[in-house]
Design a protein around this motif. Sequence first.
Motif, PDB file in Angstrom:
ATOM      1  N   LYS A 309       0.836  -1.199   0.000  1.00  0.00           N
ATOM      2  CA  LYS A 309       0.000   0.000   0.000  1.00  0.00           C
ATOM      3  C   LYS A 309       0.870   1.248   0.000  1.00  0.00           C
ATOM      4  CE  LYS A 309      -3.451  -2.470   2.790  1.00  0.00           C
ATOM      5  NZ  LYS A 309      -4.250  -2.472   4.052  1.00  0.00           N
ATOM      6  N   THR A 311       0.604   5.914  -0.570  1.00  0.00           N
ATOM      7  CA  THR A 311      -0.144   7.140  -0.860  1.00  0.00           C
ATOM      8  C   THR A 311       0.803   8.120  -1.520  1.00  0.00           C
ATOM      9  OG1 THR A 311      -1.619   6.847   1.046  1.00  0.00           O
ATOM     10  CG2 THR A 311      -1.481   9.055   0.097  1.00  0.00           C
ATOM     11  N   ASN A 313       0.923  12.030  -3.787  1.00  0.00           N
ATOM     12  CA  ASN A 313       0.164  13.240  -4.119  1.00  0.00           C
ATOM     13  C   ASN A 313       0.265  13.513  -5.605  1.00  0.00           C
ATOM     14  OD1 ASN A 313      -0.162  16.369  -4.448  1.00  0.00           O
ATOM     15  ND2 ASN A 313      -1.073  15.853  -2.473  1.00  0.00           N
ATOM     16  N   ASP A 318      -4.150  13.564  -2.594  1.00  0.00           N
ATOM     17  CA  ASP A 318      -3.552  12.317  -2.125  1.00  0.00           C
ATOM     18  C   ASP A 318      -4.263  11.141  -2.781  1.00  0.00           C
ATOM     19  OD1 ASP A 318      -1.657  13.471  -0.516  1.00  0.00           O
ATOM     20  OD2 ASP A 318      -2.864  13.377   1.306  1.00  0.00           O
ATOM     21  N   ASN A 320      -4.561   7.100  -2.893  1.00  0.00           N
ATOM     22  CA  ASN A 320      -4.284   5.889  -2.131  1.00  0.00           C
ATOM     23  C   ASN A 320      -4.218   4.689  -3.072  1.00  0.00           C
ATOM     24  OD1 ASN A 320      -4.306   7.204   0.423  1.00  0.00           O
ATOM     25  ND2 ASN A 320      -6.551   7.219   0.363  1.00  0.00           N
ATOM     26  N   TYR A 344      -9.314   3.329  -1.103  1.00  0.00           N
ATOM     27  CA  TYR A 344      -8.299   3.333  -2.165  1.00  0.00           C
ATOM     28  C   TYR A 344      -8.859   3.979  -3.427  1.00  0.00           C
ATOM     29  CZ  TYR A 344      -6.229  -0.072   0.968  1.00  0.00           C
ATOM     30  OH  TYR A 344      -5.725  -0.688   2.077  1.00  0.00           O
ATOM     31  N   ASP A 345      -7.929   4.495  -4.228  1.00  0.00           N
ATOM     32  CA  ASP A 345      -8.302   5.087  -5.514  1.00  0.00           C
ATOM     33  C   ASP A 345      -7.917   4.198  -6.694  1.00  0.00           C
ATOM     34  OD1 ASP A 345      -9.199   7.830  -4.580  1.00  0.00           O
ATOM     35  OD2 ASP A 345      -7.166   7.775  -3.746  1.00  0.00           O
TER      36      ASP A 345
END
Length: 430
Positions: A309, A311, A313, A318, A320, A344-345
């Motif tokens: 995982k 993160t 920018n 941000d 994820n 999450y993205d």
Amino acid sequence: MKKRQFSCIKDYCESCAHIMAEKNEYPINCDYSCLSMDITCNHAHSKLCKSCGQAINDNQFQDDVKLLDSALSNKKLKVICFTAPSVRVALGDEFQLPVGTNVQGRMVSALKELGFHAVFDMNTAADFTIIEEANEFVNRLKTNKKLPMFTSCCPGWVSYCKKLYPKFVKNLSTCKSPQQMFGAMINNIYANQNKFESTDMFVVSIVPCLAKKLELRQEGMNTNVGLDVDVAISTKELASLIKSKGIDFVNLKEQDYDQFFGSSSGAGAIFGNTGGVMEAVLRTVDSDQNKVINKIEYKMVRGLKGIRKATINIGGRDINLAVVTGLKNIKPLMDEIILNPSAYDFIEVMACEGGCIGGGGQPRVKGMPLNEVLKARSNGLYSYEKTLKCRKAHDNDAVKDIYKKYLGKVGGKEAKRLLHVHRKPKKLTK
């Protein structure tokens, strides 16, 4: 040796006949018949089987090699192939070369000697996947819809999602895998420019993944009558064909790929590694959203750990991220997403350990731990990628030229027609 219990298919595992046999792992009091699984998978658990490629015995596909051999013997056919990123760092294992050796040039020579009319690099198709997927992800970020977005180039994972998490099918990227993108472009662009009919050609993908053999027949994948990709041949099957023809692979002179579609970027080259798709897409998304950034390597998504995982920018937001390798690791993450849909993205999932480098069609190296084999192959791809002048898909002039001449706008009508698939979620049948 004591047989120990493991996570069975009923618990959404990727275990299969040869994986279980190699690890001496067998189910205890299991109602399923995994050890006798075949390509048709007509067992009681077939509706849960993800066809990840690890679960299919290579021997079931002997007819594929015979079909290819027949096509190569047919002087009326133009037999065209393209090779996946991870094949070049695994094929040498079958010829006693050091594990992870990049045999790209010798592989192209062998394919030419076998009689292929044209030999292309699937890494180039991966560049198109990257550009289309990056565009799709940026659009989803702008609308905050269908997030998290899941990668879709692994057919084992796509099948898993459809069967076990149908409500998340809409979250899958609509981009076809590089295999299917290249098949579409060969049948529509290459064929038209060379005045070939689809029936004049026999299109072959050389892949590490046995699930690719099933993907090419899936609904919505093909742009012509028949198949865009006629057959998928595994790394081990290619090795067996080379050996059967008496080709001295180790001493072959190196040759370059054919260049109708141009050369690939480094981003396409790392697709074979777990985290490679994620990193490749980030290079393009980051460049699009942060105009002054020139970041190349995103090492936070690299490695062989089952779930990773991070993160980062992008454009002041941000993002994820999560990377999953091995289907047995996706359930915990999906449980987390169900509880927190906005956690999450962007998520990359690969069915096999290590990604495509650990595919079911790759050679098994005796006397060397799997983790070490995967590291060697992974390093082989990352080392090769660093030698390439262009390392971002959207900077690839060859790809830009194909868009300008044939595809038009990224994500546009023609790109959608050739490079994307539309999926409909199906209800899980219990």
